[in-house]
Motif scaffolding. Structure first.
Motif, PDB file in Angstrom:
ATOM      1  N   ASP A 111       0.774  -1.094   0.021  1.00 11.61           N
ATOM      2  CA  ASP A 111      -0.052   0.024  -0.003  1.00 11.61           C
ATOM      3  C   ASP A 111       0.915   1.107  -0.230  1.00 11.61           C
ATOM      4  O   ASP A 111       0.393   2.528  -0.007  1.00 11.61           O
ATOM      5  CB  ASP A 111      -0.789   0.073   1.083  1.00 11.61           C
ATOM      6  CG  ASP A 111      -2.056  -0.998   1.052  1.00 11.61           C
ATOM      7  OD1 ASP A 111      -2.274  -1.405   0.171  1.00 11.61           O
ATOM      8  OD2 ASP A 111      -2.500  -1.375   2.186  1.00 11.61           O
ATOM      9  N   TYR A 112       1.999   1.279   0.047  1.00 10.21           N
ATOM     10  CA  TYR A 112       2.883   2.200  -0.114  1.00 10.21           C
ATOM     11  C   TYR A 112       3.434   2.560  -1.527  1.00 10.21           C
ATOM     12  O   TYR A 112       3.852   1.777  -1.937  1.00 10.21           O
ATOM     13  CB  TYR A 112       4.203   1.863   0.773  1.00 10.21           C
ATOM     14  CG  TYR A 112       4.005   2.037   2.646  1.00 10.21           C
ATOM     15  CD1 TYR A 112       4.019   3.244   2.938  1.00 10.21           C
ATOM     16  CD2 TYR A 112       3.595   0.688   2.972  1.00 10.21           C
ATOM     17  CE1 TYR A 112       3.928   3.061   4.246  1.00 10.21           C
ATOM     18  CE2 TYR A 112       3.295   0.724   4.437  1.00 10.21           C
ATOM     19  CZ  TYR A 112       3.248   2.066   5.281  1.00 10.21           C
ATOM     20  OH  TYR A 112       3.276   2.074   6.318  1.00 10.21           O
ATOM     21  N   VAL A 113       3.368   3.838  -1.940  1.00 11.21           N
ATOM     22  CA  VAL A 113       3.628   4.169  -3.372  1.00 11.21           C
ATOM     23  C   VAL A 113       4.575   5.289  -3.140  1.00 11.21           C
ATOM     24  O   VAL A 113       3.888   6.466  -2.533  1.00 11.21           O
ATOM     25  CB  VAL A 113       2.337   4.528  -4.125  1.00 11.21           C
ATOM     26  CG1 VAL A 113       2.921   4.681  -5.626  1.00 11.21           C
ATOM     27  CG2 VAL A 113       1.389   3.263  -4.026  1.00 11.21           C
ATOM     28  N   PHE A 114       5.660   5.525  -4.023  1.00 12.28           N
ATOM     29  CA  PHE A 114       6.412   6.678  -3.974  1.00 12.28           C
ATOM     30  C   PHE A 114       6.729   7.057  -5.283  1.00 12.28           C
ATOM     31  O   PHE A 114       6.999   6.188  -6.255  1.00 12.28           O
ATOM     32  CB  PHE A 114       7.882   6.185  -3.230  1.00 12.28           C
ATOM     33  CG  PHE A 114       7.707   5.404  -2.035  1.00 12.28           C
ATOM     34  CD1 PHE A 114       7.764   6.437  -0.698  1.00 12.28           C
ATOM     35  CD2 PHE A 114       7.542   4.283  -1.734  1.00 12.28           C
ATOM     36  CE1 PHE A 114       7.718   5.791   0.419  1.00 12.28           C
ATOM     37  CE2 PHE A 114       7.298   3.795  -0.333  1.00 12.28           C
ATOM     38  CZ  PHE A 114       7.289   4.670   0.605  1.00 12.28           C
ATOM     39  N   PHE A 115       6.695   8.271  -5.431  1.00 16.86           N
ATOM     40  CA  PHE A 115       7.220   9.116  -6.787  1.00 16.86           C
ATOM     41  C   PHE A 115       8.554   9.707  -6.152  1.00 16.86           C
ATOM     42  O   PHE A 115       8.679  10.767  -5.524  1.00 16.86           O
ATOM     43  CB  PHE A 115       6.401   9.978  -7.393  1.00 16.86           C
ATOM     44  CG  PHE A 115       6.873  10.701  -8.750  1.00 16.86           C
ATOM     45  CD1 PHE A 115       6.752  10.106  -9.747  1.00 16.86           C
ATOM     46  CD2 PHE A 115       7.213  12.058  -8.545  1.00 16.86           C
ATOM     47  CE1 PHE A 115       7.259  10.753 -10.782  1.00 16.86           C
ATOM     48  CE2 PHE A 115       8.039  12.474  -9.612  1.00 16.86           C
ATOM     49  CZ  PHE A 115       7.786  12.020 -10.752  1.00 16.86           C
TER      50      PHE A 115
END
Length: 226
Positions: A184-188
């Motif tokens: 559930d962790y999303v990074f840009f």
């Protein structure tokens, strides 16, 4: 005549004594009032002085808090994992990390098209300008919302690629940017900077990619240890 004169004198003396007695009573009645008024004025002055001192202390306290907030350039999320990753990235870059402007929920929606309702917690920071800027976005998505977050971040990355031709100096930064996801962790991550003077496109990309990879390595290391 003597009798009447005596009566008249006696009456006059009685009147004078009565007047003196009333005058003394008036003085006795007036003095407490004057003292009371004077005490009230003194109390008001003292209270005013305390109020000014109290206001001054409060103002000083507010200014101190304000200075502390201004001096702190570290943004904070409601999610401790995001905070730990963010701090780890700052440590990895050291003095070269570019602190910037933290995203509000409104900016998150308008700029990145991420609905704040999709986020259990988030942390986003942008620095620089259109020609040479960095961006870090970290989202702990609500259950079943990570796909939506990842999708709009991929779309945002594509949009940056399309616009990068208008700002050649930023092209390498966008090309080196990465989207990283763990559950559930999303990074840009677009934290690769290109020093001035590098004109070769391949060299610029390699420099930006190497710089950007520092942040990706921190994210990978965090979740590998979980």
């Amino acid at each position: 005549m003597k009798k009447w004169m005596g009566i008249f004198l006696a009456a006059a003396m009685m009147a004078q004594l009565t007047a003196c007695k009333q005058g003394n009573n008036a003085i006795r009645q007036t003095l407490p009032e004057e003292t009371k008024v004077e005490s009230s004025v003194q109390a008001d002055i003292a209270a005013e002085g305390q109020g000014q001192n109290g206001a001054g202390e409060s103002k000083d306290s507010e200014e101190t808090v304000g200075m502390a907030n201004q001096e702190s350039d570290v943004i904070v999320s409601e999610n401790e994992n995001l905070n730990e990753i963010y701090q780890g990235i700052r440590d990895a870059y050291g003095d070269s990390y570019s602190s910037g402007t933290a995203y509000t929920e409104e900016k998150l929606a308008q700029r990145l098209n991420i609905d704040p309702a999709w986020c259990e917690a988030y942390l986003a920071e942008e620095a620089g300008d259109e020609e040479n800027g960095t961006l870090f976005v970290a989202v702990k998505a609500q259950p079943d919302m990570a796909d939506s977050v990842e999708k709009v971040l991929l779309e945002y990355q594509d949009m940056l690629m399309e616009n990068a031709s208008q700002h050649p100096s930023r092209l390498a930064q966008v090309q080196a940017s990465q989207i990283v996801r763990y559950g559930d962790y999303v990074f840009f991550v677009m934290l690769g900077e290109v020093p001035e003077g590098i004109e070769d496109e391949l060299e610029a990309f390699q420099t930006a990619d190497e710089s950007n990879q520092k942040a990706v390595d921190v994210i990978d290391a965090f979740f590998e240890q979980q």
